[in-house]
Write an enzyme that holds these catalytic residues in place. Sequence first.
Site, PDB file in Angstrom:
ATOM      1  N   GLY A  47       0.731  -1.166   0.147  1.00 21.52           N
ATOM      2  CA  GLY A  47       0.083  -0.136  -0.062  1.00 21.52           C
ATOM      3  C   GLY A  47       0.812   1.337   0.070  1.00 21.52           C
ATOM      4  O   GLY A  47       0.981   2.027   0.920  1.00 21.52           O
ATOM      5  N   PHE A  52      -0.107   7.322   4.201  1.00 21.87           N
ATOM      6  CA  PHE A  52       0.830   6.872   5.093  1.00 21.87           C
ATOM      7  C   PHE A  52       1.938   5.853   4.585  1.00 21.87           C
ATOM      8  O   PHE A  52       3.022   5.827   4.996  1.00 21.87           O
ATOM      9  CB  PHE A  52       0.447   6.138   6.465  1.00 21.87           C
ATOM     10  N   PHE A  73      -2.246  -0.827  -6.260  1.00 20.44           N
ATOM     11  CA  PHE A  73      -3.054  -1.330  -7.369  1.00 20.44           C
ATOM     12  C   PHE A  73      -3.810   0.331  -7.823  1.00 20.44           C
ATOM     13  O   PHE A  73      -4.627   1.043  -7.237  1.00 20.44           O
ATOM     14  CB  PHE A  73      -4.265  -1.811  -6.422  1.00 20.44           C
ATOM     15  N   GLU A  74      -3.134   0.822  -8.573  1.00 19.16           N
ATOM     16  CA  GLU A  74      -3.317   1.967  -9.292  1.00 19.16           C
ATOM     17  C   GLU A  74      -3.495   2.034 -10.625  1.00 19.16           C
ATOM     18  O   GLU A  74      -3.318   1.170 -11.516  1.00 19.16           O
ATOM     19  CB  GLU A  74      -2.122   2.977  -8.892  1.00 19.16           C
ATOM     20  N   LEU A 138      -2.553  -1.133   3.693  1.00 23.08           N
ATOM     21  CA  LEU A 138      -3.621  -1.003   2.448  1.00 23.08           C
ATOM     22  C   LEU A 138      -4.769  -0.347   2.712  1.00 23.08           C
ATOM     23  O   LEU A 138      -5.412  -0.158   4.188  1.00 23.08           O
ATOM     24  CB  LEU A 138      -3.963  -2.657   2.314  1.00 23.08           C
ATOM     25  N   TYR A 234     -17.085   5.639  14.182  1.00 23.22           N
ATOM     26  CA  TYR A 234     -15.666   5.028  13.685  1.00 23.22           C
ATOM     27  C   TYR A 234     -15.279   3.727  14.936  1.00 23.22           C
ATOM     28  O   TYR A 234     -15.539   2.612  14.508  1.00 23.22           O
ATOM     29  CB  TYR A 234     -14.857   6.099  13.865  1.00 23.22           C
ATOM     30  N   LEU A 272      -6.263  12.634   9.499  1.00 26.17           N
ATOM     31  CA  LEU A 272      -5.704  13.503   8.326  1.00 26.17           C
ATOM     32  C   LEU A 272      -6.499  13.273   7.026  1.00 26.17           C
ATOM     33  O   LEU A 272      -7.563  12.544   7.170  1.00 26.17           O
ATOM     34  CB  LEU A 272      -4.338  12.911   7.939  1.00 26.17           C
ATOM     35  N   THR A 274      -7.868  11.933   3.911  1.00 30.07           N
ATOM     36  CA  THR A 274      -7.566  11.287   2.890  1.00 30.07           C
ATOM     37  C   THR A 274      -8.848  11.050   2.024  1.00 30.07           C
ATOM     38  O   THR A 274      -9.949  11.528   2.542  1.00 30.07           O
ATOM     39  CB  THR A 274      -7.115   9.712   3.525  1.00 30.07           C
TER      40      THR A 274
END
Length: 396
Positions: A47, A52, A73-74, A138, A234, A272, A274
């Site tokens: 990842g 991070f 995985f892009e 990941l 959460y 943060l 994301t």
Amino acid sequence: MIIEPRMRGFICLTSHPKGCEQNVKNQIEYIKSKGAINGPKKVLVIGASTGFGLASRITAAFGSSASTIGVFFEKPPVEGRPGSPGWYNSAAFENEAQKAGLYAKSINGDAFSNEIKKQTLDLIKADLGQIDLVIYSLASPVRVHPVTGVLHRSVLKPIGTTYTNKTVDFHTGIVSDISIEPCQDGDIENTVAVMGGEDWVMWIDALKAENLLAPGVTTVAYSYIGPSLTEAVYRKGTIGCAKDHLEATAFAIKDSLKPIDGKAFVSVNKALVTQASSAIPVIPLYISLLYKIMKEEGIHEGCIEQMQRLFHDRLYTGTAIPTDEKGRIRIDDWEMRADVQEKIATLWKQATTDSLPQIGDLEGYRNDFLNLFGFEFEGVDYKADVDEMVGISSIV
């Protein structure tokens, strides 16, 4: 082509190669400015292309001169259509690593799959021999289980009762109440299957079986706890069950690594911006208040500052790694300071559409969101024609 941010809800559909390159360069310069870290030398980051994971790879490479293998995985670009930001981030990282004389290779594919694990193991055998740090970072909403073939989808929902609280649409700045219905049958199990620790164990077991883990190896996965304000959706919700599983997994991995004096930890990081957190109700409002306070206190950090502190102040000090009562590394310590959380609790009650621009940092939130996709960086001419067809030469 001219590339501009194109939004659909909480997703940006475009990314800017030059902006992503600037993002990576900025992080590299930060790591260089902080001085050398007596850290790892052969690193696998699972990842590795954003957040991070990317910051971990940069810290290892440019802080410790480490050889790195990144798995991600892009989506590569096609003519007239930009690739994903993680693709451009990885291309920029590898260009900079090669300039610095550092080994860096990448594997693009589903890290949950047996095929990508085998490909990674073969590369380690051929090029590095053994790994002394494995970062597991990941962040995927789905997982096809490599043994059963079942497709698992994670959900972010409360458990037992409907959750209602404030949230903000960070595009418009409108603060409103939102309700989230509780999870249904199978939601917890599916979320744990995607975001828990099973795949982390599979990676470590596969590496260990091939004798690819160096004596004294360290492996770290990333987690989040957060404040009481967000815990219903959460930490005490479906995702919290997955994080509990991930944290318990660290102890199981540590036991399995005892014969080679290995260590396994979960690092609890700060909140943060994301792609994932932007879609979670309540979290954008919390982060905008948090940013305002932490910036005023001079203790605000992004991903790269967090990872530099993790490596320099926790993992590689030459002394025992400090943990909390549950064995977790805490670099969310500044976020969770009592004075910071008390201020947020007070401001939360005051937060409205009218007051948020004064009491929060919604502009900082928006800027960080756009930064994820390579936009809003100083020094980048966003009106200039840019080549979207950026390749990664070291993709295996």
